[in-house]
Design an enzyme around this catalytic site. Structure first.
Site, PDB file in Angstrom:
ATOM      1  N   GLY A 161       0.817  -1.299   0.110  1.00 55.80           N
ATOM      2  CA  GLY A 161      -0.085  -0.108  -0.018  1.00 55.80           C
ATOM      3  C   GLY A 161       0.756   1.298  -0.004  1.00 55.80           C
ATOM      4  N   ASP A 182      10.300  -7.561  -1.145  1.00 56.97           N
ATOM      5  CA  ASP A 182       9.049  -7.826  -1.021  1.00 56.97           C
ATOM      6  C   ASP A 182       9.126  -9.492  -1.351  1.00 56.97           C
ATOM      7  OD1 ASP A 182       6.029  -6.403  -0.958  1.00 56.97           O
ATOM      8  OD2 ASP A 182       6.211  -8.333  -0.992  1.00 56.97           O
ATOM      9  N   GLN A 192      -7.138  -2.612  -4.408  1.00 61.60           N
ATOM     10  CA  GLN A 192      -8.216  -1.574  -3.728  1.00 61.60           C
ATOM     11  C   GLN A 192      -6.926  -0.317  -3.626  1.00 61.60           C
ATOM     12  OE1 GLN A 192      -7.609  -1.396  -0.202  1.00 61.60           O
ATOM     13  NE2 GLN A 192      -9.437  -0.509   0.873  1.00 61.60           N
ATOM     14  N   CYS A 308      -0.841  -8.108  13.525  1.00 59.35           N
ATOM     15  CA  CYS A 308      -1.275  -9.519  13.816  1.00 59.35           C
ATOM     16  C   CYS A 308      -2.308 -10.277  12.998  1.00 59.35           C
ATOM     17  CB  CYS A 308      -1.515  -9.830  15.440  1.00 59.35           C
ATOM     18  SG  CYS A 308       0.115  -9.492  16.317  1.00 59.35           S
TER      19      CYS A 308
END
Ligand SMILES: [Zn+2]
Length: 394
Positions: A161, A182, A192, A308
């Site tokens: 994001g 990554d 999104q 988490c």
């Protein structure tokens, strides 16, 4: 009958003082003259005398005061062969009242023949001048700032994001080397907000997808891919050589590990966090301001730790925060403005408020209060066992 061009030039030269390159060399070494190159921009950029200022003959009258305001100081003008500089010297002496103007005999051609040094400035290609033209027009960035960006190496932790907008805009801005760490693949639920990826790249490793988008936007950018997770075994090797790290990681253990390693290496970190409608941003520049551990000595209670499990986030929020990160990166690289060092920015998207709070170094900080050379590998990212930590959250 009108005189010929050659006759005019001879006449002009008889009216001004000419100086041999040997004397120019001495004057430059002694620092007792201002050297002005009156050739065209492309000629100057191909190589010029050390320390020379550039005022093209066509802009002489408008620009000379910017280069040499004092009409009593010694000016030495030169061009390619000594003719344009003679005409320019005549103008400065007769029309603008400069008292001590000389023109170098034989120009830069003779200077080079005598074996004296020439400086070849790094310059942008024609295409780069056009691509970055809006940067070149901002005095705080300009040619120098753009060149710094092209030479900079920035490491992005995560192509998610926050990493998506940061990567796209840093690539567009011309950051020369962008590393991306990554280990994930593109998932439908990412799209999104993770705008560097596309629907037809679902299932593709995020580092590959991010590289494709960045290179399509700007082929000047070299993308270095690390399809892995940052951990204690690879952190020092991956971070080595980067100028700035952009932290978009979503878990506390990696944040502590990153903090400790970057303090040891002296690399600034532009860090952001997002949750729901809220964002946080700060720049941790080792020893200039607090580090992450100065602010958050202890991790938050496990039930409040957002990493988490999956958490909701407004899709545009990482866009806002990621671009604030990209802005801080550019400021750190170019030296423009005041980076967000020692300040924490809090953004509340629902209320549309930005709040900045001052944050201080902790003189007792377990990491940045020490000599970085004493931070051992075994201490990097030391943190309570994370699985146990999340399990405790239920
Ligand atoms: Zn600290």
């Amino acid at each position: 009958m009108s005189p010929t061009g050659a006759e005019v030039l001879r006449f002009i030269k008889s009216q001004i003082d000419e100086v041999d390159p040997a004397e120019v060399h001495r004057a430059v070494e002694a620092g007792d003259a201002v050297l002005i190159d009156v050739r065209e921009t492309h000629e100057f950029e191909a190589g010029h005398l050390p320390g020379a200022k550039h005022v093209a003959r066509g802009h002489l009258e408008q620009q000379i005061e910017g280069a040499a305001a004092d009409r009593n100081q010694r000016l030495i003008l030169y061009c390619a062969a000594g003719n344009r500089s003679a005409l320019a010297a005549h103008t400065l002496k007769d029309l603008l009242g400069y008292q001590h103007v000389e023109s170098m005999i034989g120009g830069i051609t003779l200077w080079k023949d005598r074996g004296y040094d020439v400086v070849v400035p790094k310059s942008l290609t024609k295409e780069q001048r056009e691509r970055y033209s809006r940067h070149l027009l901002i005095p705080e960035i300009g040619l120098e700032g753009q060149q710094r960006m092209l030479e900079a190496k920035v490491l992005l932790l995560g192509a998610g994001g926050l990493g998506s907008p940061t990567a796209l805009y840093l690539a567009a801005a011309g950051i020369g080397t962008i590393g991306v760490v990554d280990d994930d693949v593109v998932d439908l639920s990412n799209l999104q907000r993770q705008v560097i990826h596309t629907t037809d790249r679902i299932g593709v490793p995020k580092v590959d997808s991010a590289e494709e988008s960045m290179r399509a936007l700007n082929p000047d950018v070299q993308v270095v891919k690390y399809r892995t997770r940052l951990d204690a075994t690879n952190v020092m090797e991956i971070l080595d050589g980067y100028d700035v790290v952009v932290d978009g990681v979503d878990n506390f253990p990696t944040r502590y590990l990153l903090n400790d390693a970057t303090v040891r290496l002296g690399i600034p970190v532009v860090s952001a966090a997002i949750l729901g409608f809220d964002g946080q941003l700060s720049v941790f520049k080792p020893f200039d301001g607090p580090c992450y551990r100065c602010l958050f000595r202890e991790p938050p209670p496990a039930e409040l730790a957002p990493s988490c499990g999956a958490n909701g986030v407004l899709g545009v929020l990482p866009g806002t925060m990621g671009l604030l990160q990209a802005t801080e990166v550019i400021k750190l690289i170019t030296g423009a403005g005041e980076p967000l060092i020692g300040r924490l920015l809090l953004y509340d998207a629902l209320g549309t408020t930005f709040t900045t709070v001052k944050v201080k170094r902790d003189p007792e900080c377990p990491i940045c209060s020490r000599d970085p050379a004493t931070i051992e590998d075994s201490e990097l990212g030391v943190f309570p066992d994370y699985e146990a930590f999340c399990a405790a959250a239920g």
